[in-house]
Each structure stands twice: as structure tokens, then as C-alpha cells.
Write a protein that holds these residues in place. Structure first.
Motif, short mmCIF file in Angstrom:
data_model
loop_
_atom_site.label_atom_id
_atom_site.label_comp_id
_atom_site.label_asym_id
_atom_site.label_seq_id
_atom_site.Cartn_x
_atom_site.Cartn_y
_atom_site.Cartn_z
N PHE A 199 1.09 -1.55 0.27
CA PHE A 199 0.08 -0.11 -0.17
C PHE A 199 0.92 1.36 0.38
CE2 PHE A 199 -2.52 -3.52 1.49
CZ PHE A 199 -4.18 -3.10 1.40
N SER A 200 0.95 2.46 -0.94
CA SER A 200 1.32 3.32 -0.26
C SER A 200 1.42 3.78 0.62
CB SER A 200 0.67 4.44 -1.84
OG SER A 200 -0.77 5.27 -1.33
N SER A 201 2.17 5.04 1.16
CA SER A 201 2.39 5.51 1.96
C SER A 201 2.91 4.03 3.30
CB SER A 201 1.24 6.46 2.50
OG SER A 201 0.87 7.97 1.77
N ASN A 202 2.93 3.34 2.95
CA ASN A 202 3.89 2.85 4.30
C ASN A 202 5.24 2.24 3.69
OD1 ASN A 202 1.26 2.08 5.81
ND2 ASN A 202 -0.01 2.15 3.97
N LEU A 203 6.19 2.01 4.75
CA LEU A 203 7.37 1.35 4.91
C LEU A 203 7.23 -0.11 5.02
CD1 LEU A 203 10.44 2.05 4.92
CD2 LEU A 203 9.79 1.98 8.22
N TYR A 204 7.69 -1.43 4.32
CA TYR A 204 8.40 -2.98 4.22
C TYR A 204 8.94 -2.97 4.74
CZ TYR A 204 2.99 -2.37 2.39
OH TYR A 204 1.62 -2.22 2.59
N THR A 205 9.56 -4.09 5.36
CA THR A 205 10.93 -4.26 6.12
C THR A 205 10.95 -5.47 5.59
OG1 THR A 205 10.86 -2.93 7.90
CG2 THR A 205 12.52 -4.03 8.04
N PHE A 206 12.34 -5.75 5.91
CA PHE A 206 12.57 -7.52 4.99
C PHE A 206 13.33 -8.03 5.85
CE2 PHE A 206 10.03 -5.84 1.89
CZ PHE A 206 9.18 -6.88 1.48
N ARG A 370 4.63 10.86 3.24
CA ARG A 370 4.80 12.44 2.68
C ARG A 370 5.37 12.61 1.51
NH1 ARG A 370 8.45 14.12 6.10
NH2 ARG A 370 9.77 13.83 4.43
N THR A 371 5.55 10.99 0.75
CA THR A 371 5.90 11.52 -0.63
C THR A 371 4.52 10.23 -1.40
OG1 THR A 371 6.94 9.45 -0.42
CG2 THR A 371 8.42 11.68 -0.29
N LYS A 372 3.69 9.61 -0.05
CA LYS A 372 2.69 8.33 -0.61
C LYS A 372 3.45 7.19 -1.76
CE LYS A 372 -1.41 11.89 -0.39
NZ LYS A 372 -0.65 11.73 0.45
N SER A 373 4.59 6.57 -1.12
CA SER A 373 5.04 6.09 -2.16
C SER A 373 5.38 4.44 -0.47
CB SER A 373 7.29 6.05 -2.18
OG SER A 373 7.68 6.47 -0.88
N VAL A 374 5.84 3.65 -1.28
CA VAL A 374 5.90 2.76 -1.23
C VAL A 374 7.97 2.29 -0.80
CG1 VAL A 374 6.41 0.13 -0.67
CG2 VAL A 374 3.87 1.41 -2.02
N ILE A 375 8.08 2.43 0.60
CA ILE A 375 9.51 1.86 0.95
C ILE A 375 9.36 0.82 1.72
CG2 ILE A 375 11.15 3.08 1.83
CD1 ILE A 375 10.17 5.76 1.89
N LEU A 376 10.64 -0.04 0.52
CA LEU A 376 11.33 -1.59 0.91
C LEU A 376 12.22 -1.53 1.74
CD1 LEU A 376 9.98 -3.66 -2.08
CD2 LEU A 376 8.45 -2.70 -0.27
N VAL A 377 12.62 -2.09 3.48
CA VAL A 377 14.06 -1.65 3.41
C VAL A 377 14.65 -2.74 4.26
CG1 VAL A 377 14.61 -1.10 5.59
CG2 VAL A 377 13.12 0.49 4.48
N ILE A 378 15.64 -2.77 4.07
CA ILE A 378 15.87 -4.10 3.81
C ILE A 378 17.20 -4.26 5.50
CG2 ILE A 378 17.51 -5.77 3.36
CD1 ILE A 378 16.92 -5.52 0.64
N THR A 379 17.00 -5.31 6.50
CA THR A 379 17.80 -5.23 6.97
C THR A 379 18.56 -6.93 7.22
OG1 THR A 379 18.76 -4.16 9.34
CG2 THR A 379 16.70 -5.46 9.22
N GLN A 380 19.54 -6.92 8.30
CA GLN A 380 19.87 -8.09 8.86
C GLN A 380 19.84 -8.72 9.74
OE1 GLN A 380 23.60 -8.06 6.36
NE2 GLN A 380 24.73 -9.37 8.48
N ALA A 381 19.38 -9.50 9.95
CA ALA A 381 19.49 -10.35 11.27
C ALA A 381 20.91 -10.97 11.80
CB ALA A 381 19.02 -11.77 10.60
N ASP A 382 20.97 -11.72 13.41
CA ASP A 382 21.68 -12.25 13.34
C ASP A 382 22.18 -13.17 13.44
OD1 ASP A 382 23.06 -9.88 15.54
OD2 ASP A 382 21.03 -10.40 17.00
N GLU A 383 22.86 -14.04 13.09
CA GLU A 383 23.36 -15.49 12.49
C GLU A 383 22.74 -16.20 14.31
OE1 GLU A 383 24.77 -15.95 9.80
OE2 GLU A 383 24.71 -14.00 9.40
N ASN A 384 22.57 -17.39 13.77
CA ASN A 384 22.13 -18.40 14.62
C ASN A 384 22.76 -19.69 14.31
OD1 ASN A 384 20.63 -19.85 16.09
ND2 ASN A 384 18.50 -20.36 15.16
N PRO A 385 23.95 -19.61 15.54
CA PRO A 385 24.88 -21.03 15.37
C PRO A 385 24.30 -22.79 15.15
CG PRO A 385 25.17 -19.98 17.42
CD PRO A 385 24.28 -18.75 16.52
#
Length: 472
Positions: A199-206, A370-385
Motif C-alpha cells: 500500500f502506498s504511504s507505507n514502510l515494509y521491512t525485509f 509524505r511522498t505517498k510512496s511504498v518504501i521497501l527496507v532491507i536489514t540483517q538478522a543475527d547469525e544462528n549457530p
């Protein structure tokens, strides 16, 4: 008529005295708060003292304001102006515009604080001497942003839930017609079933552990939006332009069915070999096919894809402010930030651990709205031994939100979060929804994952599922 006078080379106005007089006449001391009028907006010592007096009087008299007689007796350095009929919003705008000009001149010329007698030298000249040209340009931009925010007039009328239904219906009709609101469908049908799309105007995190395909998955979602007609802006902050394009062309060519390929007895429409593209080692026949296919790409993708990559010589400013400038310049509908932790973080004004990342995440969330855009953001998870079992085999196990390594705020600010894991050597993967503001939490998407041939899609058939003897 407003009268202006000049004092010490700086133009002063009577907006401040008009506001003070109108507050006394109307008894509306809350106008200071509603319109964001602050002490520093007033240009003279007398007006600032009058502001202090009115606020202190209201604090000790249950919100009442002093009479004009009391005001002028206590604050003889201002002039009371009876019968001011201009709106507070107009007067506040005039006061703040004058304050902005005054602040610029003070930065350039220096000034003497009339209340303390302290002399301040020119900040502008000092920064010009000590900073590089690039850093000085950044200083000027931050100074301008600070002045703009500092002098902003607040005049937002709140929504009455029972009475302002026409406002809701207007927005509903605009969304229905696609004028103010867009939904960009995911490449994975089950995600659309669960959350309706992006949906526009929303942030999504992967998020995923290192090397598990998060950049590929988000690239696929961005390319699908472009196929639907979106203007897509990609900030590839740890990938070269050529590397990103090779992946994109491999996926898009697979969508076009450039080749037929068979993997473990299952037929697929495949694209150009990504590794061969990266190394410049396509066969002559495939190279000719690539040239022909690229010439028709403009017709296959109805939207636009604008890429800024880490090896772009002029890509130095990676701040939220620069991202907003790029969005406005390109008219981007969908934005990819890969990854967030390579951005230029905002200042850590909270002085807490991770405060800089948290401030950046919040600004990205506001920027999407504010920009009515969809922002797809990537971040990193901890390693799992403990990912591998006793037999040494790693199972598909998307990370949970608690395992996020760089910033947890980017999860809290997101409308939906997506945990990703893949087993590239087995050609399979999983996308798991970890949070769903609009539903979908804990939904699990099983995918075919053969990115070297551009094949990244949801399992669509019995044959697809049968390929994976180890199962999901």
C-alpha cells in the motif's frame, strides 16, 4: 496597514506585537501552541519578555490572559495594538518568515544577543573556512532545513470522527479512482492474499541472515511493481550497478521466457545465466539473444526503474533528505533501500544505543507517508549457530523479529515485516510474515529459488513441490 521599520540593517515587523495584542483581546493564549509560536520567533527583547509574561500569567491564572492595561504596564517596551482582525495563521506566518530571514542574517553576519550582551561571530564564515566544499554544501542544506522546520507554522485542524465524514468520503473516492492511493501487487500471490499487496504511504521491512537472498527477493518485488507501471527508485548501497542490473536482467528475461530449462525433471521458463552475465562469458548465441531482448525491454516493463548504486561516482549523500530529493525528482512510487544500515544515519539526539538508526527509521516511515510512496527496507538478522541439526544439514528457518541485528525500530515502524531464508543449492526458500498491521502475521510463502537463472517465484504446481524431496 502593517508598518515596517529597520533596525541595525534587519527589517522588523509588527507581527509580534499584533499577535500579543490579539491574544490579550481574545483571551486565546493557546494560539501560541496551536500555531507553533515560540519565544525565539519574536525579534525584540521587549516582545520576548511580553511573551514570557503572558505565558506565566496564564499558567498561574487558570489559562486566563492579562488585560491590555496590565500587559503594557508590565511590558513597556512593546506597543499594544487594539482591534487586530487578521487571522492568527496569517500573523504567525508573517512572524516566522521574518524570523527565518533574521536567522539567516545572523548566521552570515554574526550578531549580539541583546539579552545577554554576548557577541557571536559569523558561523557562515567560520564553516566556509574550515569545511571542504562538499561538507560546506551539506552544512548549508542542514542549515536551510533547520530554519525551515524552525519557522514552520502549525495549523492542522484535527478530524472530528462524527462530523468530518465528508473528508473520509472524499479520500475514499480518490482511492477508489486511484488518484491518491495505489496498491502494488507482490510477485508472490499468497502475499497478496494475506495483505492485499504493498500500500502506498507505507514502510515494509525485509530481513534475513547474511547471504540468504533478501536483496534478490526485494529486487523481485520492485521489478514486479515496475511491470505494473510503477516508477521504482532503487538505492543499492552495497551492490554495484552492474551486479544489480545483471540480477534484474536475469529475472526479467525469465519472466519473458527467453529460455526453457529443466531442473531435476521440472521444466521452467528461465532467464540469462547471472554468473555468465557477471563474468562477461555468455556464448555468442546467448549474447546476441541478450542484445535483442534488451531492445524490447521498454515494451515489456511499462514503468520505470531508476538505480543508484554504491559505485556511482556522485552517490555520496545517502541521507533521508537526499532520498526524499530523489523521490521527488523521479516521482517514485516504490522505493528500495538496500540495506538501511548503509544509509547516513540521522543524529542520535536521544543519546541512546541505536538512537541514530531509530531516528532514521522513523524518518523513513514519515517519508513514505509524505511522498505517498511504498518504501521497501532491507536489514540483517543475527547469525544462528544452531541452524544445523545433528546431521549437519541446515533447515529452512526464517529469522524472528528478535534476531534483527542492526535496528529493531525499522520493524516497529513497518506495516509488515518479512523474514526470509533460502537454500540456493536446493532451489527453494521461504518468506514468512513476521508482523502484519493489516493481517497476514505468521503466513508462510514457499518459493522456488533459482536466482542464477532468474527463477524466483511461489510454488505453483505439484511438479514444483515434488522437486523438493526434503520438503518444506
Amino acid at each position: 496597514m502593517l508598518v515596517h521599520c529597520k533596525t541595525g540593517g534587519v527589517t522588523l515587523s509588527v507581527y509580534g506585537e499584533q499577535i500579543l495584542s490579539k491574544i490579550v483581546d481574545t483571551g486565546d493564549v493557546n494560539a501560541f501552541t496551536r500555531f507553533g509560536i515560540e519565544r525565539e520567533d519574536f525579534p525584540t527583547v521587549g516582545e520576548r519578555q511580553a511573551y514570557d509574561f503572558v505565558q506565566a500569567y496564564a499558567d498561574t491564572n487558570r489559562g486566563k490572559v492579562p488585560s491590555y492595561a496590565t500587559l503594557t504596564a508590565e511590558c513597556p517596551d512593546i506597543t499594544y495594538i487594539p482591534g487586530v482582525t487578521d487571522d492568527f495563521s496569517y500573523l504567525a506566518r508573517g512572524l516566522k518568515e521574518a524570523a527565518a530571514r533574521r536567522m539567516v542574517l545572523e548566521k552570515i553576519n554574526g550578531y549580539v544577543d541583546e539579552e545577554t550582551g554576548r557577541k557571536y561571530e559569523s558561523e557562515f564564515a567560520a564553516k566556509f573556512d574550515e569545511l571542504s566544499a562538499e561538507d560546506f554544501g551539506n552544512y548549508l542544506r542542514k542549515m536551510a532545513d533547520g530554519i525551515t522546520m524552525r519557522t514552520n507554522v502549525r495549523n492542522q485542524k484535527a478530524t472530528d470522527v462524527k462530523l468530518d465524514f465528508e473528508k473520509f468520503l472524499t479520500e475514499y473516492r480518490a482511492r477508489k479512482s486511484g488518484e491518491s492511493f495505489r496498491i502494488w501487487k507482490s510477485a508472490f500471490p499468497y502475499i497478496n492474499t494475506q495483505i492485499g499487496g504493498y500500500f502506498s504511504s507505507n514502510l515494509y521491512t525485509f530481513y534475513a541472515r547474511s547471504g540468504r537472498g533478501k536483496s534478490v527477493i526485494v529486487m523481485v518485488e520492485a521489478l514486479e511493481a515496475a511491470i505494473q507501471g510503477a516508477t521504482v527508485l532503487v538505492w543499492a548501497l552495497e551492490m554495484s550497478a552492474y551486479e544489480w542490473l545483471a540480477r534484474a536482467y536475469s529475472y526479467l528475461s525469465a519472466k519473458s521466457g527467453v529460455f526453457n530449462a529443466n531442473f531435476d525433471g521440472v521444466d521452467y521458463e528461465a532467464g540469462f545465466d547471472n554468473k555468465a552475465l557477471l563474468m562477461g562469458k555468455l556464448t555468442e548465441e546467448h549474447e546476441a539473444n541478450l542484445v535483442d531482448w534488451l531492445r524490447g525491454l521498454n515494451e515489456a516493463v511499462s514503468g520505470r526503474i531508476i538505480l543508484r548504486a554504491t559505485d556511482d561516482a556522485d552517490f555520496r549523500d545517502k541521507s533521508v533528505r537526499q532520498l526524499e530529493a530523489d523521490i521527488l525528482e523521479t516521482g517514485a512510487d516504490v522505493v528500495v533501500v538496500d540495506p538501511i544500515y548503509y544509509m547516513d544515519y540521522e543524529a542520535n539526539t536521544s543519546k541512546t544505543a541505536g538512537g541514530d538508526a531509530a531516528a532514521t527509521s522513523k524518518k523513513l516511515r514519515l517519508l513514505a507517508g509524505r511522498t505517498k510512496s511504498v518504501i521497501l527496507v532491507i536489514t540483517q538478522a543475527d547469525e544462528n549457530p544452531s541452524e544445523k541439526g545433528d546431521d549437519g544439514v541446515r533447515e529452512l528457518k526464517p529469522p524472528k523479529r528478535a534476531e534483527i541485528k542492526k535496528t529493531k525500530t525499522v520493524l516497529e515502524d513497518a506495516a509488515n515485516t518479512f523474514g526470509i531464508d533460502t537454500l540456493a543449492h536446493e532451489g527453494r526458500g521461504v518468506i514468512e510474515l513476521g508482523k502484519g498491521r493489516n493481517g497476514g502475521e505468521d503466513a508462510r510463502v514457499e518459493i522456488v529459488y533459482l536466482p542464477n537463472y532468474g527463477i524466483v517465484r511461489e510454488i505453483q504446481s505439484v511438479e514444483d513441490a515434488g522437486k523438493f524431496a526434503s520438503g518444506f
